[in-house]
Design a protein around this motif. Structure first.
Motif, PDB file in Angstrom:
ATOM      1  N   PHE A 163       0.840  -1.209   0.000  1.00 39.38           N
ATOM      2  CA  PHE A 163       0.000   0.000   0.000  1.00 39.38           C
ATOM      3  C   PHE A 163       0.874   1.257   0.000  1.00 39.38           C
ATOM      4  CE2 PHE A 163      -2.003   3.274   2.774  1.00 39.38           C
ATOM      5  CZ  PHE A 163      -2.954   3.719   1.869  1.00 39.38           C
ATOM      6  N   SER A 167       2.536   4.064  -4.108  1.00 41.99           N
ATOM      7  CA  SER A 167       2.643   5.520  -4.291  1.00 41.99           C
ATOM      8  C   SER A 167       4.077   5.941  -4.581  1.00 41.99           C
ATOM      9  CB  SER A 167       2.189   6.264  -3.034  1.00 41.99           C
ATOM     10  OG  SER A 167       0.929   5.853  -2.654  1.00 41.99           O
ATOM     11  N   LEU A 214      -1.112   2.237 -10.413  1.00 40.77           N
ATOM     12  CA  LEU A 214      -2.211   2.288  -9.437  1.00 40.77           C
ATOM     13  C   LEU A 214      -3.035   0.995  -9.495  1.00 40.77           C
ATOM     14  CD1 LEU A 214      -3.758   4.023  -7.358  1.00 40.77           C
ATOM     15  CD2 LEU A 214      -5.120   4.926  -9.249  1.00 40.77           C
ATOM     16  N   SER A 267      -2.782  10.327   4.501  1.00 43.46           N
ATOM     17  CA  SER A 267      -3.559  10.007   3.299  1.00 43.46           C
ATOM     18  C   SER A 267      -2.729  10.306   2.063  1.00 43.46           C
ATOM     19  CB  SER A 267      -4.832  10.855   3.286  1.00 43.46           C
ATOM     20  OG  SER A 267      -5.373  10.931   1.983  1.00 43.46           O
ATOM     21  N   ASN A 268      -2.930   9.479   1.026  1.00 44.84           N
ATOM     22  CA  ASN A 268      -2.281   9.767  -0.253  1.00 44.84           C
ATOM     23  C   ASN A 268      -2.784  11.077  -0.847  1.00 44.84           C
ATOM     24  OD1 ASN A 268      -0.725   7.344  -0.410  1.00 44.84           O
ATOM     25  ND2 ASN A 268      -2.614   6.263  -0.825  1.00 44.84           N
ATOM     26  N   GLY A 269      -3.924  11.536  -0.350  1.00 45.95           N
ATOM     27  CA  GLY A 269      -4.447  12.829  -0.783  1.00 45.95           C
ATOM     28  C   GLY A 269      -3.502  13.968  -0.438  1.00 45.95           C
ATOM     29  N   HIS A 314      -8.121  20.421  -0.911  1.00 46.37           N
ATOM     30  CA  HIS A 314      -6.794  20.456  -1.542  1.00 46.37           C
ATOM     31  C   HIS A 314      -5.932  21.578  -0.973  1.00 46.37           C
ATOM     32  CE1 HIS A 314      -8.994  17.826  -4.315  1.00 46.37           C
ATOM     33  NE2 HIS A 314      -7.813  17.309  -4.578  1.00 46.37           N
ATOM     34  N   ARG A 376      -8.398   9.406 -11.801  1.00 49.50           N
ATOM     35  CA  ARG A 376      -9.175   9.638 -10.572  1.00 49.50           C
ATOM     36  C   ARG A 376     -10.345   8.652 -10.488  1.00 49.50           C
ATOM     37  NH1 ARG A 376      -7.571  15.751 -10.331  1.00 49.50           N
ATOM     38  NH2 ARG A 376      -6.581  15.704  -8.275  1.00 49.50           N
ATOM     39  N   HIS A 379      -9.017   5.462  -9.224  1.00 48.62           N
ATOM     40  CA  HIS A 379      -8.819   5.605  -7.777  1.00 48.62           C
ATOM     41  C   HIS A 379     -10.144   5.441  -7.035  1.00 48.62           C
ATOM     42  CE1 HIS A 379      -8.520   8.243  -4.154  1.00 48.62           C
ATOM     43  NE2 HIS A 379      -7.416   7.569  -3.976  1.00 48.62           N
ATOM     44  N   ILE A 382     -10.797   1.939  -6.583  1.00 47.41           N
ATOM     45  CA  ILE A 382      -9.977   1.370  -5.510  1.00 47.41           C
ATOM     46  C   ILE A 382     -10.574   1.707  -4.142  1.00 47.41           C
ATOM     47  CG2 ILE A 382      -7.723   1.667  -4.376  1.00 47.41           C
ATOM     48  CD1 ILE A 382      -6.452   1.520  -7.085  1.00 47.41           C
ATOM     49  N   VAL A 383     -11.015   2.948  -3.994  1.00 48.11           N
ATOM     50  CA  VAL A 383     -11.620   3.343  -2.713  1.00 48.11           C
ATOM     51  C   VAL A 383     -12.878   2.502  -2.463  1.00 48.11           C
ATOM     52  CG1 VAL A 383     -12.730   5.250  -1.481  1.00 48.11           C
ATOM     53  CG2 VAL A 383     -10.631   5.655  -2.784  1.00 48.11           C
ATOM     54  N   GLY A 435     -12.981   9.245   4.988  1.00 45.82           N
ATOM     55  CA  GLY A 435     -11.629   8.791   4.676  1.00 45.82           C
ATOM     56  C   GLY A 435     -10.743   8.965   5.893  1.00 45.82           C
ATOM     57  N   GLY A 437      -8.395  10.865   6.133  1.00 46.16           N
ATOM     58  CA  GLY A 437      -8.177  12.296   6.288  1.00 46.16           C
ATOM     59  C   GLY A 437      -9.417  13.010   6.784  1.00 46.16           C
ATOM     60  N   THR A 439     -12.511  12.988   5.258  1.00 50.13           N
ATOM     61  CA  THR A 439     -13.399  13.462   4.196  1.00 50.13           C
ATOM     62  C   THR A 439     -14.617  12.565   4.064  1.00 50.13           C
ATOM     63  OG1 THR A 439     -12.257  12.105   2.592  1.00 50.13           O
ATOM     64  CG2 THR A 439     -11.529  14.382   2.791  1.00 50.13           C
ATOM     65  N   LEU A 441     -16.275  10.535   1.755  1.00 50.39           N
ATOM     66  CA  LEU A 441     -15.540   9.966   0.643  1.00 50.39           C
ATOM     67  C   LEU A 441     -16.100  10.151  -0.756  1.00 50.39           C
ATOM     68  CD1 LEU A 441     -14.246   6.558   1.907  1.00 50.39           C
ATOM     69  CD2 LEU A 441     -13.080   8.695   1.497  1.00 50.39           C
ATOM     70  N   THR A 448     -14.236  15.789  -7.303  1.00 47.05           N
ATOM     71  CA  THR A 448     -12.871  16.076  -7.741  1.00 47.05           C
ATOM     72  C   THR A 448     -12.634  15.532  -9.152  1.00 47.05           C
ATOM     73  OG1 THR A 448     -12.184  15.971  -5.435  1.00 47.05           O
ATOM     74  CG2 THR A 448     -10.443  15.824  -7.076  1.00 47.05           C
TER      75      THR A 448
END
Ligand code: HEM
Length: 480
Positions: A163, A167, A214, A267-269, A314, A376, A379, A382-383, A435, A437, A439, A441, A448
């Motif tokens: 994981f 990245s 990814l 977070s990868n964010g 962001h 995106r 992604h 994946i989420v 998430g 972070g 968020t 989700l 985004t």
């Protein structure tokens, strides 16, 4: 990008990654107590001895840290210990002891990062290359996923290492496109349309490469292990009232001093890479990640200022990037975007000064935004697979069996569930999945993605929904 430019903004030939492998150990022997705890972190967490080991640590000075790689290593160690201390046992720890707080605040200040595990600690500065030739010091490049592993994990699982390093490989693979895009911005100021078009085409190829990397997340990262074992350790202290941190975490400095803090989790964010792409292209994001917004451009553009988010996700997560990377994004944001250049070229085309060159430029720009939106979307898939589906399985299992039988629905042996994974899925969590972070989700990620796609739509008759259906095939359950 010359050497002084790179140095100024903390960049290297590997983009936002360091030029050399991150340190695997602090050279000053006075830090041996930190290193010893980190080395045995997964087993100490399993046998519940981690907190008591940390409580016995002395408050070490940061005076022994001399080079930047050493400061980064210290940050990695202390933030891993922070999250392990908070989430590693029940009840969660609301107070971080001085032996961590005191050096962590000094190290975080130095690196201009918050005192919490960020993408920098977990990914950018947490990897090793395997299978190199020690005698000749020849290593595999940092984008060779088959030869990467994380230096440290909370769980000791291959899923967690994978994981983190997916990245790393993506950051390294994208490194070469950074100067290409910066040169394109410069070419735009000279009205050099062919150079900008060529750069946009290289960008599309780069995004396709990133998408392949990814897509390899599934190879060695098990969704159930991610959701139930790894993700709980990445959680922050913001919006975590339901998980035992109503006031956040108290960073205890000793002698009655200290402060409550509420910070996002890792977070990868927090990667600077995708934000860099957005800024260069001229893609704007407005969601703060806390409200379900429609995502339609119309509804946003007619909203009164008071209704808009105070600070978008962001913008906020730039505070979770190393200081030089944050300043790099600010520097790029002050340059004219490629979208502004394309809009001007399109204006000329509309006023009968049309040239094939300009048409080709507009198409290349649209293709660039489509490629980024498709990344995106991948992604989002994946989420869905790593968070949404396991969460629904958890709710279904709880509804059917009760919490005590939760582990029966999984193939893996039953590990101890902690923090985010340990509580019964409440109604709120079911409705508004958050998430790491903090968020909300799916609405956030879809908005985004749609903003990315919308930035490349110039003809007023083109409908974004139709484009989503054509350009972006919804991936493994990621609803459009
Ligand atoms: C199992 C793998 C992954 C999961 C479960 C996951 C999950 C998430 C979540 C929950 C968010 C929402 C923001 C937050 O809560 O902090 C997010 C955002 C984000 N993630 Fe991931 N992520 C994964 C892999 C990656 C990878 C490999 C990258 C590439 C660097 C990435 C890049 C991003 C970005 C850039 C955002 C911000 C939203 C955007 O700008 O599109 N993620 N991710």
């Amino acid at each position: 990008m010359n050497a002084s430019f790179r140095e100024q903004f903390g960049l290297s030939d590997n983009g936002f990654l360091p030029s050399d492998l991150p340190l695997a150990r602090l050279p000053d022997p006075s830090y041996a107590p930190w290193e010893a705890i980190l080395t045995n972190l997964p087993s100490s967490l399993r046998n519940n001895t981690l907190r008591s080991q940390i409580q016995r640590l002395p408050v070490l000075s940061v005076d022994g840290l001399t080079t930047e790689p050493e400061w980064r290593r210290a940050y990695l160690i202390l933030t891993f210990l922070t999250h392990a201390y908070i989430w590693g046992d029940e009840p969660v720890a609301e107070v971080l002891p001085p032996c961590i707080t005191v050096p962590l605040l000094a190290v975080s200040d130095h690196l201009e990062l918050p005192p919490v595990a960020t993408y920098a600690a977990l990914n950018l500065w947490n990897f090793a290359v395997t299978g190199g030739d020690e005698e000749t010091s020849t290593n595999f490049p940092f984008d060779d996923l088959n030869h990467l592993k994380a230096l440290h994990t909370f769980t000791g699982t291959e899923s967690e290492s994978w994981f983190f390093v997916v990245s790393v490989a993506m950051e390294c693979r994208a490194a070469a496109i950074l100067p290409v895009l910066l040169n394109a911005v410069e070419a735009a100021t000279r009205n050099d349309v062919p150079s900008v078009t060529a750069a946009l085409r290289r960008f599309v190829a780069c995004i396709h490469d990133l998408s392949v990397l990814l897509g390899r997340m599934h190879e060695r990262c098990d969704p159930s292990v991610f959701f139930n074992q790894i993700r709980p350790f990445l959680a922050g202290s913001k919006n975590m009232a339901a998980h035992g941190l109503p006031r956040g975490v108290f960073y205890d400095l000793g002698d009655g001093l200290g402060e409550w803090r509420q910070l996002r989790g890792g977070s990868n964010g927090q990667s600077s890479l995708l934000q860099f792409f957005d800024i260069v292209l001229g893609i704007e994001h407005t969601s703060d990640g806390q409200h379900s917004q429609s995502g339609s451009v119309e509804s946003r553009s007619t909203a009164r200022p008071a209704e808009k988010a105070e600070i978008g996700f962001h913008d906020e997560v730039r505070g979770y990037m190393p200081g030089p990377h944050r300043r790099f994004l600010e520097y790029v944001a002050a340059l004219p975007s490629l979208r502004a250049f394309v809009l001007a070229a399109r204006g000329k085309a509309a006023s009968a000064l049309a040239s094939d060159e300009q048409d080709i430029l507009v198409t290349a720009f649209s293709e660039a935004t489509e490629a980024l939106a498709a990344l995106r979307n991948k992604h989002l898939g994946i989420v869905t697979r790593y968070i949404i589906i396991p969460s629904r399985q958890k709710q279904a299992a709880q509804a059917f069996n009760g919490v005590k039988n939760l582990h029966d629905v999984r193939d893996t042996p039953a590990p101890k569930l902690r923090g985010l994974a340990s509580r019964a899925a409440c109604k709120d969590e079911a409705e508004v999945l958050k998430g790491t972070g903090g968020t909300e989700l799916l609405p956030f990620l879809k908005q985004t993605r749609d903003e990315t796609l919308q930035a490349g739509v110039f003809a007023s008759c083109v409908d974004v929904k139709r484009l989503q259906g054509g350009v972006i095939a919804p991936e493994s359950g990621a609803a459009s």
